[in-house]
Design an enzyme around this catalytic site. Sequence first.
Site, short mmCIF file in Angstrom:
data_model
loop_
_atom_site.label_atom_id
_atom_site.label_comp_id
_atom_site.label_asym_id
_atom_site.label_seq_id
_atom_site.Cartn_x
_atom_site.Cartn_y
_atom_site.Cartn_z
N ARG A 80 0.85 -1.18 0.00
CA ARG A 80 0.00 0.00 0.00
C ARG A 80 0.89 1.24 0.00
O ARG A 80 1.95 1.25 0.62
CB ARG A 80 -0.88 0.03 1.26
CG ARG A 80 -2.05 -0.95 1.21
CD ARG A 80 -3.11 -0.52 0.22
NE ARG A 80 -4.24 -1.42 0.20
CZ ARG A 80 -4.44 -2.38 -0.72
NH1 ARG A 80 -3.57 -2.57 -1.69
NH2 ARG A 80 -5.52 -3.13 -0.66
N HIS A 101 -0.65 0.57 -9.95
CA HIS A 101 -1.43 -0.36 -9.10
C HIS A 101 -2.00 -1.53 -9.92
O HIS A 101 -3.21 -1.78 -9.89
CB HIS A 101 -2.54 0.37 -8.33
CG HIS A 101 -2.94 -0.35 -7.07
ND1 HIS A 101 -3.28 0.29 -5.91
CD2 HIS A 101 -3.06 -1.68 -6.80
CE1 HIS A 101 -3.61 -0.60 -4.98
NE2 HIS A 101 -3.48 -1.82 -5.51
C1 GLV Z 1 -5.19 -4.79 -4.29
O1 GLV Z 1 -4.53 -3.87 -4.01
C2 GLV Z 1 -5.81 -5.72 -3.37
O2 GLV Z 1 -5.86 -5.46 -2.16
O3 GLV Z 1 -6.30 -6.76 -3.86
#
Ligand code: GLV
Length: 306
Positions: free
Chosen positions: A221, A269
Site C-alpha cells: 500500500r 497499481h
Molecule cells: C489490491 O490492491 C488488493 O488489495 O487486492
Amino acid sequence: MSLAIISPGRNPQVWIDALIFHQPDIDIQIYPDIKRPEDVEMALLWQHPPGYLDTFPNLKLISSLGAGVDHILSDPAVPASMPIVRIVDEKLTWSMTNYVVMGVLNFHRQITRYQADQKRKVWDMSNPEIPVKVGVMGVGALGGDVLDKLNYLGFPVFGFGFTKKDDFPYPYFSKDHLQDFLNEINVLVCLLPLTPETESILDLKFFKKCQTGTYLINVARGKHLVEEDLIPALNQGFLSGAMLDVYRQEPLPDTHPFWEEERIQITPHIASVTNPRAASPQIIENFRRLRSNQPLLNLVDRKKGY
Ligand code: GLV
C-alpha cells in the site's frame, strides 16, 4: 437475501457477470442503485463511501473485492463485531509473485542499465549480475508464494513479519529483529498488510538501517511509504532504486516527483488485480456459508487487522 456491490467509480459489470456465471439465481444490488437495503446481508466493497454501510439494517458479512481490507477497516462506522472476509486466490497470488520476480530480476540483471546503454550504443560487459538476497516483509499468502518462487529460482530469501513464527521454511525475523533482517538483504519487498503498526514503516529512519544500495519493491500500500523520504534515501545511497506499484494518492498526481525520477520505476497499481471470474466462487461460497452458519473462508482477524 441479497448481495450488494459497492465499488464507486469502477464498473461493477465484470463482477455481476462473474457472480451470475457461478450462481445464476443470485440476487445482486449495485451501489448507488440499491432499492431494497433491508434485504442486503452481504456487501462486497472496494473503497465504499465511509458510513454508507449504516444503510443496511440486516448486514451480516462484508467481503473485500481484493486482498487488502484496509479500505474497510479505515471506516469507523464498520462495527467491530462485523465479520470481514477477503480474497485469497491463486491467480491473484500468481500475478503478484510474477510482478515481484520481474522487479527482482530487473535489479539483478539490470535491464534498466542495458536499456540506457542501448540508447547510447554502449557495449559494456562488466558486472552483468548484481548478487541479490531478497527480504520479504509480510509472509502471508502473497509473501509466502514470493519467497517460494524466488527460492526456487536460486535466490537467498528472508522473511520478516510482526508476529513470531516457528517452523518457517526460510530464515525469518520478527519485528524486534528488523536490523538483523535488513543486514541480510539488498532487495526489500513490502507485502505487509496496512495496519496502524505498519503505516509509514518505510521512512528515512528505516532506510538508514538498510545495506547501502538496497533496492525497494513496494507492492503493498502507498501508505507504507513516507513518500517524501524516498528520493532523499536514494540521494544518500541507502537505496539504489525502487519499483513502486502503490501510492498515497492514486492515480499518482501529475506533479508528483516520482514521475521524473529515473531511479524509480512506476506502475499504476496493477501488480495483481483481482480477477472476478477466479474470485467469485469464494464469494458465493461465503454467501452460502453465511446462510448455513458455517465457518467463513479467508476471515480477517479483526485484532490483527488482516
Ligand atoms: C489490491 O490492491 C488488493 O488489495 O487486492
